[in-house]
Design a protein around this motif. Structure first.
Motif, PDB file in Angstrom:
ATOM      1  N   ASP A   1       0.859  -1.180   0.000  1.00 31.30           N
ATOM      2  CA  ASP A   1       0.000   0.000   0.000  1.00 31.30           C
ATOM      3  C   ASP A   1       0.901   1.238   0.000  1.00 31.30           C
ATOM      4  O   ASP A   1       1.757   1.388   0.876  1.00 31.30           O
ATOM      5  CB  ASP A   1      -0.883  -0.031   1.247  1.00 31.30           C
ATOM      6  CG  ASP A   1      -1.853   1.136   1.339  1.00 31.30           C
ATOM      7  OD1 ASP A   1      -1.706   2.109   0.573  1.00 31.30           O
ATOM      8  OD2 ASP A   1      -2.760   1.081   2.192  1.00 31.30           O
ATOM      9  N   ALA A   2       0.722   2.140  -0.947  1.00 33.04           N
ATOM     10  CA  ALA A   2       1.562   3.338  -1.050  1.00 33.04           C
ATOM     11  C   ALA A   2       1.503   4.202   0.193  1.00 33.04           C
ATOM     12  O   ALA A   2       2.435   4.963   0.472  1.00 33.04           O
ATOM     13  CB  ALA A   2       1.147   4.162  -2.272  1.00 33.04           C
ATOM     14  N   GLU A   3       0.429   4.074   0.977  1.00 34.04           N
ATOM     15  CA  GLU A   3       0.278   4.893   2.174  1.00 34.04           C
ATOM     16  C   GLU A   3       0.914   4.260   3.407  1.00 34.04           C
ATOM     17  O   GLU A   3       1.017   4.907   4.450  1.00 34.04           O
ATOM     18  CB  GLU A   3      -1.207   5.146   2.445  1.00 34.04           C
ATOM     19  CG  GLU A   3      -1.906   5.923   1.345  1.00 34.04           C
ATOM     20  CD  GLU A   3      -3.395   6.034   1.590  1.00 34.04           C
ATOM     21  OE1 GLU A   3      -3.795   6.202   2.760  1.00 34.04           O
ATOM     22  OE2 GLU A   3      -4.170   5.949   0.619  1.00 34.04           O
ATOM     23  N   ALA A   4       1.340   3.010   3.307  1.00 32.46           N
ATOM     24  CA  ALA A   4       1.961   2.315   4.447  1.00 32.46           C
ATOM     25  C   ALA A   4       2.938   1.279   3.893  1.00 32.46           C
ATOM     26  O   ALA A   4       2.675   0.082   3.918  1.00 32.46           O
ATOM     27  CB  ALA A   4       0.898   1.653   5.317  1.00 32.46           C
ATOM     28  N   LEU A   5       4.066   1.743   3.407  1.00 24.69           N
ATOM     29  CA  LEU A   5       5.020   0.863   2.724  1.00 24.69           C
ATOM     30  C   LEU A   5       5.742  -0.060   3.713  1.00 24.69           C
ATOM     31  O   LEU A   5       6.182   0.395   4.776  1.00 24.69           O
ATOM     32  CB  LEU A   5       6.052   1.708   1.964  1.00 24.69           C
ATOM     33  CG  LEU A   5       5.494   2.547   0.814  1.00 24.69           C
ATOM     34  CD1 LEU A   5       6.580   3.465   0.252  1.00 24.69           C
ATOM     35  CD2 LEU A   5       4.927   1.658  -0.289  1.00 24.69           C
TER      36      LEU A   5
ATOM     37  N   VAL B   1      -3.036  11.292  -0.640  1.00 29.52           N
ATOM     38  CA  VAL B   1      -1.832  11.628  -1.409  1.00 29.52           C
ATOM     39  C   VAL B   1      -0.712  12.166  -0.517  1.00 29.52           C
ATOM     40  O   VAL B   1       0.439  11.739  -0.651  1.00 29.52           O
ATOM     41  CB  VAL B   1      -2.166  12.621  -2.545  1.00 29.52           C
ATOM     42  CG1 VAL B   1      -0.895  13.100  -3.250  1.00 29.52           C
ATOM     43  CG2 VAL B   1      -3.087  11.953  -3.565  1.00 29.52           C
ATOM     44  N   PRO B   2      -0.984  13.093   0.425  1.00 28.92           N
ATOM     45  CA  PRO B   2       0.105  13.559   1.298  1.00 28.92           C
ATOM     46  C   PRO B   2       0.776  12.431   2.069  1.00 28.92           C
ATOM     47  O   PRO B   2       2.001  12.431   2.247  1.00 28.92           O
ATOM     48  CB  PRO B   2      -0.601  14.542   2.247  1.00 28.92           C
ATOM     49  CG  PRO B   2      -1.751  15.060   1.443  1.00 28.92           C
ATOM     50  CD  PRO B   2      -2.220  13.879   0.646  1.00 28.92           C
ATOM     51  N   ARG B   3       0.005  11.456   2.536  1.00 29.06           N
ATOM     52  CA  ARG B   3       0.592  10.338   3.272  1.00 29.06           C
ATOM     53  C   ARG B   3       1.470   9.493   2.346  1.00 29.06           C
ATOM     54  O   ARG B   3       2.553   9.044   2.726  1.00 29.06           O
ATOM     55  CB  ARG B   3      -0.501   9.464   3.886  1.00 29.06           C
ATOM     56  CG  ARG B   3       0.041   8.333   4.757  1.00 29.06           C
ATOM     57  CD  ARG B   3      -1.071   7.495   5.351  1.00 29.06           C
ATOM     58  NE  ARG B   3      -1.929   8.276   6.225  1.00 29.06           N
ATOM     59  CZ  ARG B   3      -3.024   7.807   6.796  1.00 29.06           C
ATOM     60  NH1 ARG B   3      -3.414   6.555   6.571  1.00 29.06           N
ATOM     61  NH2 ARG B   3      -3.759   8.569   7.575  1.00 29.06           N
ATOM     62  N   ALA B   4       1.011   9.279   1.107  1.00 32.04           N
ATOM     63  CA  ALA B   4       1.800   8.513   0.143  1.00 32.04           C
ATOM     64  C   ALA B   4       3.105   9.244  -0.186  1.00 32.04           C
ATOM     65  O   ALA B   4       4.162   8.607  -0.314  1.00 32.04           O
ATOM     66  CB  ALA B   4       0.995   8.277  -1.128  1.00 32.04           C
ATOM     67  N   LEU B   5       3.055  10.559  -0.303  1.00 31.34           N
ATOM     68  CA  LEU B   5       4.267  11.333  -0.568  1.00 31.34           C
ATOM     69  C   LEU B   5       5.236  11.237   0.618  1.00 31.34           C
ATOM     70  O   LEU B   5       6.449  11.110   0.427  1.00 31.34           O
ATOM     71  CB  LEU B   5       3.910  12.798  -0.841  1.00 31.34           C
ATOM     72  CG  LEU B   5       3.159  13.085  -2.143  1.00 31.34           C
ATOM     73  CD1 LEU B   5       2.711  14.548  -2.185  1.00 31.34           C
ATOM     74  CD2 LEU B   5       4.017  12.756  -3.359  1.00 31.34           C
ATOM     75  N   ALA B   6       4.693  11.306   1.824  1.00 30.20           N
ATOM     76  CA  ALA B   6       5.538  11.183   3.015  1.00 30.20           C
ATOM     77  C   ALA B   6       6.205   9.809   3.081  1.00 30.20           C
ATOM     78  O   ALA B   6       7.385   9.687   3.437  1.00 30.20           O
ATOM     79  CB  ALA B   6       4.710  11.434   4.275  1.00 30.20           C
ATOM     80  N   GLU B   7       5.474   8.761   2.735  1.00 28.28           N
ATOM     81  CA  GLU B   7       6.033   7.414   2.712  1.00 28.28           C
ATOM     82  C   GLU B   7       7.106   7.281   1.636  1.00 28.28           C
ATOM     83  O   GLU B   7       8.135   6.625   1.837  1.00 28.28           O
ATOM     84  CB  GLU B   7       4.922   6.382   2.472  1.00 28.28           C
ATOM     85  CG  GLU B   7       4.174   5.989   3.719  1.00 28.28           C
ATOM     86  CD  GLU B   7       5.058   5.169   4.655  1.00 28.28           C
ATOM     87  OE1 GLU B   7       5.135   3.948   4.520  1.00 28.28           O
ATOM     88  OE2 GLU B   7       5.690   5.776   5.541  1.00 28.28           O
ATOM     89  N   ALA B   8       6.867   7.909   0.490  1.00 29.77           N
ATOM     90  CA  ALA B   8       7.865   7.875  -0.582  1.00 29.77           C
ATOM     91  C   ALA B   8       9.165   8.497  -0.103  1.00 29.77           C
ATOM     92  O   ALA B   8      10.255   7.948  -0.326  1.00 29.77           O
ATOM     93  CB  ALA B   8       7.336   8.615  -1.809  1.00 29.77           C
ATOM     94  N   ARG B   9       9.061   9.624   0.572  1.00 31.26           N
ATOM     95  CA  ARG B   9      10.267  10.296   1.070  1.00 31.26           C
ATOM     96  C   ARG B   9      10.959   9.452   2.137  1.00 31.26           C
ATOM     97  O   ARG B   9      12.192   9.372   2.186  1.00 31.26           O
ATOM     98  CB  ARG B   9       9.918  11.670   1.630  1.00 31.26           C
ATOM     99  CG  ARG B   9      11.141  12.491   2.025  1.00 31.26           C
ATOM    100  CD  ARG B   9      10.751  13.858   2.574  1.00 31.26           C
ATOM    101  NE  ARG B   9      11.935  14.634   2.895  1.00 31.26           N
ATOM    102  CZ  ARG B   9      12.651  14.513   4.009  1.00 31.26           C
ATOM    103  NH1 ARG B   9      12.280  13.611   4.931  1.00 31.26           N
ATOM    104  NH2 ARG B   9      13.712  15.259   4.224  1.00 31.26           N
ATOM    105  N   ARG B  10      10.173   8.799   2.980  1.00 32.57           N
ATOM    106  CA  ARG B  10      10.755   8.001   4.058  1.00 32.57           C
ATOM    107  C   ARG B  10      11.639   6.880   3.531  1.00 32.57           C
ATOM    108  O   ARG B  10      12.721   6.619   4.075  1.00 32.57           O
ATOM    109  CB  ARG B  10       9.636   7.403   4.929  1.00 32.57           C
ATOM    110  CG  ARG B  10      10.139   6.533   6.076  1.00 32.57           C
ATOM    111  CD  ARG B  10       9.018   5.871   6.846  1.00 32.57           C
ATOM    112  NE  ARG B  10       8.269   4.897   6.062  1.00 32.57           N
ATOM    113  CZ  ARG B  10       8.695   3.664   5.788  1.00 32.57           C
ATOM    114  NH1 ARG B  10       9.886   3.247   6.225  1.00 32.57           N
ATOM    115  NH2 ARG B  10       7.939   2.846   5.076  1.00 32.57           N
TER     116      ARG B  10
END
Length: 305
Positions: free
Chosen positions: A177-181, A203-212
């Motif tokens: 899940d893009a929101e909880a990788l 979308v903001p949560r998915a972007l934050a996960e991408a950065r993490r």
């Protein structure tokens, strides 16, 4: 004795008042918690043009892509007259994998989120292939990840037909899940997502996960349908999108509603500068976008610095 009795009664009154205050506080907290829970339960988001409970959207999106998985690549060719291939070629070229390898860098670890049937990952592996050696081991380099298992099944089948040896072992397929990788912090050098971010609920949560999951200096790149900047082309594009694409979906994939949703989801996606703002708020720097075909699609780029 009278004073002692009065003091005792005062203490009892104070204790009673304290107990009453404590119970009132607990009741207020319980009421606030119930209100917050009710508010969360009632929170809605868009599914195309429809408003649906946030908790329902992931399942609905999963249903759409489960339905179209086997016909997804054929539909992409028909809907875009094959132009999607050129967009994806340019997207991967902009990622800069080949230039980095030519300069002597090691193959970068890439997470291709919403990678589904493998279009982006396969292009990346093909750029890496001349620089991959069997003596480097069998550790995967490119992770193809998607929330939908059926899309990944199609991708794995395509990979087995297209690659062998080290190129094939460099690929791995993971449901996520893009929101909880389910990946460690700083695990990847690059994160790509093509035509998938608009289907994410938060979308903001998915972007934050991408950065993490990116290492320091890692790059985020998104290829997504965007907003046309030419009024005349916009009218033609709208007419084609709403009149033709759902009909193609009905004939080829036997699923008109799925493609009606896909068309509507494009119109609901943030405009180019709005997505740039969201990327900056997620912590990305050196944020930019590049329009293709007058803004029909746009490439968004940002770095974890």
């Amino acid at each position: 004795m009278r004073r002692v009795a009065q003091l005792s009664r005062c203490r009892q009154c104070c204790s009673l008042r304290q107990q009453q205050q404590w119970h009132q506080q607990q009741a207020c907290r319980a009421l606030n918690s119930s209100s917050e829970a009710a508010s969360t339960a009632q929170k809605e988001t868009h599914f195309g043009y429809k408003q649906v409970p946030e908790s329902d959207k992931k399942g609905m999106v999963k249903g759409v892509f489960s339905s179209v998985a086997k016909d997804y690549d054929v539909m992409n060719d028909l809907m875009s007259a094959g132009v999607h291939r050129l967009w994806k070629d340019e997207f991967v070229r902009m990622l800069g994998v080949k230039e980095a390898l030519q300069a002597g860098d090691s193959p970068p670890r890439v997470l291709d989120m919403a990678g589904g049937t493998g279009d982006i990952s396969f292009r990346i592996i093909e750029e890496m292939s001349p620089y991959l050696r069997q003596d480097q081991g069998d550790e995967p380099i490119v992770t193809v990840s998607d929330i939908n298992p059926k899309m990944l099944e199609v991708g794995e089948e395509r990979a087995a037909k297209r690659f062998s040896g080290r190129a094939l072992s460099a690929l791995e397929f993971r449901v996520a899940d893009a929101e909880a990788l389910p990946f460690e912090d700083g695990a990847y050098d690059a994160y790509t997502i093509a035509f998938g971010l608009r289907n994410v609920t938060d979308v903001p949560r998915a972007l934050a996960e991408a950065r993490r999951v990116l290492r320091r200096g890692g790059r985020f790149m998104c290829l997504e349908f965007s907003h046309v900047n030419n009024p005349m082309l916009q009218r033609l594009y709208d007419a084609y999108s709403f009149s033709v694409i759902p009909k193609i979906g009905a004939v080829v994939a036997n699923d008109k509603p799925a493609y009606q949703y896909l068309v509507e989801s494009i119109r609901m996606f943030p405009k180019q500068h709005e997505l740039e703002r969201m990327m900056r708020e997620a912590g990305f720097q050196a944020v930019s976008h590049t329009d293709m075909t007058c803004g029909v699609v746009s490439v968004h780029s940002g770095f974890k610095l």
